[in-house]
Scaffold this motif. Sequence first.
Motif, PDB file in Angstrom:
ATOM      1  N   GLU A 208     119.955  39.998-137.320  1.00 10.99           N
ATOM      2  CA  GLU A 208     120.853  39.048-136.643  1.00 10.99           C
ATOM      3  C   GLU A 208     121.393  37.957-137.561  1.00 10.99           C
ATOM      4  OE1 GLU A 208     116.887  38.078-136.248  1.00 10.99           O
ATOM      5  OE2 GLU A 208     117.617  40.040-135.652  1.00 10.99           O
ATOM      6  N   ILE A 209     121.122  38.079-138.838  1.00  9.78           N
ATOM      7  CA  ILE A 209     121.439  36.966-139.740  1.00  9.78           C
ATOM      8  C   ILE A 209     122.943  36.796-140.006  1.00  9.78           C
ATOM      9  CG2 ILE A 209     121.267  38.245-141.924  1.00  9.78           C
ATOM     10  CD1 ILE A 209     119.822  34.770-141.291  1.00  9.78           C
TER      11      ILE A 209
ATOM     12  N   ASN B 129     125.836  36.374-138.601  1.00 11.85           N
ATOM     13  CA  ASN B 129     126.690  35.293-138.117  1.00 11.85           C
ATOM     14  C   ASN B 129     125.967  33.958-138.004  1.00 11.85           C
ATOM     15  OD1 ASN B 129     128.957  36.991-137.831  1.00 11.85           O
ATOM     16  ND2 ASN B 129     127.926  37.918-136.064  1.00 11.85           N
ATOM     17  N   SER B 130     124.815  33.875-138.622  1.00  7.13           N
ATOM     18  CA  SER B 130     124.041  32.640-138.488  1.00  7.13           C
ATOM     19  C   SER B 130     124.596  31.541-139.385  1.00  7.13           C
ATOM     20  CB  SER B 130     122.588  32.909-138.855  1.00  7.13           C
ATOM     21  OG  SER B 130     122.546  33.175-140.240  1.00  7.13           O
TER      22      SER B 130
END
Length: 446
Positions: free
Chosen positions: A415-416, A418-419
Motif C-alpha cells: 500500500e506504500i 500513494n502514501s
Amino acid sequence: MSGSSRGEFSSSFGFIMAAAGSAIGLGNIWGFPTQTAQNGGAAFVLLYLILAFVVGYPILLAEFTIGRHTQSNPVGAYQKIEGGKRFVPIGFLGITAVGFILSFYSIIAGTMIAYFINPILKLIGLNDAAAWVTSQGVSSNMLFASLFFFLTILIVAAGVKNGIEKWSSRLMPTLLVILILLTIYVLTLDGAMDGLKVYLLPDFSKVLDPQLFTSALGQAFFSLSLGVGSMLVLASYTSKKENLIRLGRLVTLSDVGIAFLAGLLIIPAMYAAAASGTEIFDASGNLISGPNLIFQVLPALFNTMGPVGILLSIIFFFLMVIAALTSTISMLEVPVSYAVDNRGMHRSKASIIIGLIFWAVAMTIALNFDLLFNFVVSATTQFIQPLLGLFICIFVGWVMNRNTLIQEIKQGNPEIENSLFMKIWPLFIRYVSPILILIILVQAFL
Ligand code: PFF
C-alpha cells in the motif's frame, strides 16, 4: 531465491539483526562519545541526530532498495541497473573504502579484546601480562588486531546463515541492558550531572563551526554503515516479502538510540571521573578525547564498583567484541560478495585472500599509528563515505527508473505507493540529502 548459492536470511529477524548488527558497533560506543567530547558536547549530538534522520535514513533505504532489487554487491548492482554502468567505479571505491574501514576498525576492536582479557589475567594473578595486553603498544595492537581479523575471516567464510545471522541474532539485547544499567549507575555519581548538561544542553555558538558539520555527517555515515555497500549487500540477501521502509526505520532508530545511550554513559562518566580527581581537560581547556578516550573512562568507572565492576567489565568488553564482529562481518562481506558474484570465486577462498590483504593494511596502520590512524579514520568516514552517499543519491534520485524503484519498495509493502512517505522520500533523495552532503563536503575544503 531460498536455496540459491548466494544464500538468504532465513527470517526477517535475521535480516534486522544483521543490519542492526552492522550499524551497531564501535561507531556507537567508541566513535560517538569520542566525537561528542571532541566537538564540545550537545551541539554535536543535536547535529548528528538531525543528519542521521535527514541524510542517513533516506540513503539507508536507497541502499536497501538497490541491494534487494539487484541481489548483488555494489559493483554488480550498478552493472545490473539500466544507466548504472557509469557508476561502477563508485562501486569499486566503496569496496576499497570498506576494506580500509575494516583495517582501522580491527585495531580498536582488538583493543576491546585486550580489555576483555585484562581483568581475567589479573584474576589469575598474571598482572604483568594484564598490563601488557592493554598497553596499546605496537606489538599488542598488532597481535589483537590480527586475532580480531582472524575471527572476522572465519565467520565470513562460513556464509550468510551460519555466519552473519547466527552471530547477529545473539547477545545484542544484553549489550543494551548493560548500557542502561551502567548509565543509571553513572548518573548517581558525583559530578555526573555536569556531564549531563554538557551532553544535553547545546551551546548554539558552536553550531556554526564547520568542523562540527563534517564530524557529525561522518559519524552519521559511519554509524549507519552507509555508502560503502554493507547495507546494500545485506539487503541483497533478504527476501521480497520484507518491508524495507520499516526495516530501515528500525535499524536507524536502534543505531541512533544505542549511540545516544553510549554518550549518556561516557560523557557523564568523564565528569564523574573528574570529580574524583582525574584530569579530563587538555591544556587548552577542551575535553580530552581521541581514540583512547573510552579506554580511560570505562575501566576507571568499573574500578569504582569493586568485584561487580570486574565482572561487568568482562561482560561489557566481551559484548563490545561481538558488536564489533557483527560490524566487521558486514564490512568484509562487501568485497567478498563481489569476488563470489562477479569473479566466481569460492566464498572461503575469497574471504581469506581479501581478509589477508586488508589485514596487511591494518598492520601498516598499527605500525604507523600516530601517522596513519586518524588520517585513515577521517578520510574514510568523513569524506569517502559521504561522497559515496552523494553518488547513491544521484543514482537513485536522478538516474534509476522511478517505476523500478517503486515496484521494488512496494514488494513487502503493497500500500506504500500513494502514501505520504513515497512523496517525501524521493524529495530527500533527490534534493535534501545530496545538497546537504555537498554543502558539508565543500565547506570542509574551504
Ligand atoms: N556502523 C559500524 C559501527 O558503527 O561500528 C561501522 C561500519 C560498519 C562502518 C560497516 C561501515 C560499514 F560498512
